[in-house]
Design a protein around this motif. Structure first.
Motif, PDB file in Angstrom:
ATOM      1  N   VAL A 104      47.702  35.707  41.492  1.00  0.00           N
ATOM      2  CA  VAL A 104      46.258  35.505  41.380  1.00  0.00           C
ATOM      3  C   VAL A 104      45.970  34.006  41.213  1.00  0.00           C
ATOM      4  O   VAL A 104      46.221  33.425  40.157  1.00  0.00           O
ATOM      5  CB  VAL A 104      45.680  36.277  40.173  1.00  0.00           C
ATOM      6  N   PRO A 105      45.434  33.349  42.249  1.00  0.00           N
ATOM      7  CA  PRO A 105      45.064  31.937  42.144  1.00  0.00           C
ATOM      8  C   PRO A 105      43.939  31.740  41.127  1.00  0.00           C
ATOM      9  O   PRO A 105      43.254  32.694  40.763  1.00  0.00           O
ATOM     10  CB  PRO A 105      44.584  31.585  43.558  1.00  0.00           C
ATOM     11  N   LYS A 151      41.494  39.459  37.037  1.00  0.00           N
ATOM     12  CA  LYS A 151      40.553  38.382  37.310  1.00  0.00           C
ATOM     13  C   LYS A 151      41.025  37.153  36.540  1.00  0.00           C
ATOM     14  O   LYS A 151      41.106  37.154  35.317  1.00  0.00           O
ATOM     15  CB  LYS A 151      39.156  38.799  36.858  1.00  0.00           C
ATOM     16  N   ASN A 152      41.337  36.081  37.263  1.00  0.00           N
ATOM     17  CA  ASN A 152      41.895  34.874  36.668  1.00  0.00           C
ATOM     18  C   ASN A 152      40.810  33.809  36.474  1.00  0.00           C
ATOM     19  O   ASN A 152      40.367  33.177  37.427  1.00  0.00           O
ATOM     20  CB  ASN A 152      43.012  34.332  37.557  1.00  0.00           C
ATOM     21  N   LEU A 153      40.406  33.595  35.227  1.00  0.00           N
ATOM     22  CA  LEU A 153      39.433  32.543  34.909  1.00  0.00           C
ATOM     23  C   LEU A 153      40.123  31.257  34.458  1.00  0.00           C
ATOM     24  O   LEU A 153      39.456  30.282  34.107  1.00  0.00           O
ATOM     25  CB  LEU A 153      38.469  33.026  33.817  1.00  0.00           C
ATOM     26  N   ASP A 154      41.464  31.273  34.448  1.00  0.00           N
ATOM     27  CA  ASP A 154      42.240  30.103  34.030  1.00  0.00           C
ATOM     28  C   ASP A 154      42.262  29.065  35.155  1.00  0.00           C
ATOM     29  O   ASP A 154      41.876  29.340  36.286  1.00  0.00           O
ATOM     30  CB  ASP A 154      43.669  30.546  33.690  1.00  0.00           C
ATOM     31  N   SER A 155      42.744  27.871  34.834  1.00  0.00           N
ATOM     32  CA  SER A 155      42.787  26.781  35.820  1.00  0.00           C
ATOM     33  C   SER A 155      44.097  26.745  36.608  1.00  0.00           C
ATOM     34  O   SER A 155      44.261  25.902  37.491  1.00  0.00           O
ATOM     35  CB  SER A 155      42.577  25.434  35.114  1.00  0.00           C
ATOM     36  N   VAL A 156      45.033  27.640  36.302  1.00  0.00           N
ATOM     37  CA  VAL A 156      46.307  27.718  37.037  1.00  0.00           C
ATOM     38  C   VAL A 156      46.506  29.135  37.563  1.00  0.00           C
ATOM     39  O   VAL A 156      45.903  30.090  37.073  1.00  0.00           O
ATOM     40  CB  VAL A 156      47.514  27.311  36.145  1.00  0.00           C
ATOM     41  N   SER A 157      47.383  29.272  38.546  1.00  0.00           N
ATOM     42  CA  SER A 157      47.698  30.590  39.111  1.00  0.00           C
ATOM     43  C   SER A 157      48.505  31.407  38.107  1.00  0.00           C
ATOM     44  O   SER A 157      49.273  30.864  37.316  1.00  0.00           O
ATOM     45  CB  SER A 157      48.529  30.435  40.385  1.00  0.00           C
ATOM     46  N   HIS A 158      48.332  32.715  38.183  1.00  0.00           N
ATOM     47  CA  HIS A 158      49.110  33.629  37.347  1.00  0.00           C
ATOM     48  C   HIS A 158      49.674  34.733  38.216  1.00  0.00           C
ATOM     49  O   HIS A 158      49.166  35.009  39.308  1.00  0.00           O
ATOM     50  CB  HIS A 158      48.244  34.230  36.234  1.00  0.00           C
ATOM     51  N   GLN A 159      50.718  35.380  37.683  1.00  0.00           N
ATOM     52  CA  GLN A 159      51.350  36.459  38.419  1.00  0.00           C
ATOM     53  C   GLN A 159      51.601  37.638  37.480  1.00  0.00           C
ATOM     54  O   GLN A 159      52.029  37.471  36.347  1.00  0.00           O
ATOM     55  CB  GLN A 159      52.677  36.001  39.020  1.00  0.00           C
ATOM     56  N   LEU A 160      51.322  38.832  37.998  1.00  0.00           N
ATOM     57  CA  LEU A 160      51.628  40.080  37.312  1.00  0.00           C
ATOM     58  C   LEU A 160      52.422  40.931  38.290  1.00  0.00           C
ATOM     59  O   LEU A 160      51.861  41.524  39.206  1.00  0.00           O
ATOM     60  CB  LEU A 160      50.360  40.815  36.881  1.00  0.00           C
ATOM     61  N   GLY A 161      53.747  40.939  38.120  1.00  0.00           N
ATOM     62  CA  GLY A 161      54.604  41.668  39.051  1.00  0.00           C
ATOM     63  C   GLY A 161      54.391  41.164  40.459  1.00  0.00           C
ATOM     64  O   GLY A 161      54.497  39.967  40.727  1.00  0.00           O
TER      65      GLY A 161
END
Length: 167
Positions: free
Chosen positions: A93-94, A79-89
């Motif tokens: 996650v937008p 669950k991404n609560l940040d303001s940028v997209s993240h990736q795990l493998g």
């Protein structure tokens, strides 16, 4: 005579299997992994706001582990609560959304990760604990024990032929 041999072998088998079950169960209870379980579950990993800035500055994100342990079939919900997209493998996650990674076969995995300072995220996957696994442990201990008990019983208490009968 054959009746005595058969009864002794059956008794040895029962005693060996009981001993195997006891040793297997006691060993299991003493050594069981607290992460081991028999059912898959859903695990949520929350990326807090400001994570991208902390990672860019080289600061560790204390609320996020660098490694997690799972059981085959678990679902990791990122669950991404940040303001940028993240990736795990393979999971992208937008911002303000979630992504799901279904954990695969038992092994150790290392994924590229944008929410860790090291840029890596470790996942250890353990096999499911099944009834078949527990039965296998009892058989692997019980059958050899039964064979040894049977052999030793013939050495310690030999069966003698009755007088007047041939062996």
């Amino acid at each position: 005579m054959w009746k005595a041999v058969t009864l002794r072998l059956i008794f040895s088998l029962i005693l060996g299997m009981l001993a195997g079950w006891a040793v297997s169960e006691i060993s299991y209870q003493l050594l069981k992994d607290p992460n081991a379980r028999d059912q898959a579950r859903r695990i949520e990993l929350v990326i807090p706001p400001g994570t991208a800035e902390r990672v860019a500055a080289g600061e560790p994100v204390l609320s996020l582990p660098e490694k997690m342990t799972f059981v085959e079939g678990d679902l990791l919900v990122v669950k991404n609560l940040d303001s940028v997209s993240h990736q795990l493998g393979p999971v992208w996650v937008p911002p303000q959304s979630s992504g799901v990674l279904e954990v695969g076969k038992a092994s150790t995995y290392q994924y590229t990760c944008t929410f860790q300072t090291s840029r890596l995220f470790g996942i250890e996957v353990k096999p499911n604990l099944t009834v078949e696994t527990r039965i296998q442990g009892v058989l692997l201990m019980g059958l050899p024990s039964a064979a040894m008990l049977g052999l030793y019983s013939f050495l310690i208490f030999p069966i003698r032929a009755k007088e007047g009968t041939s062996a």
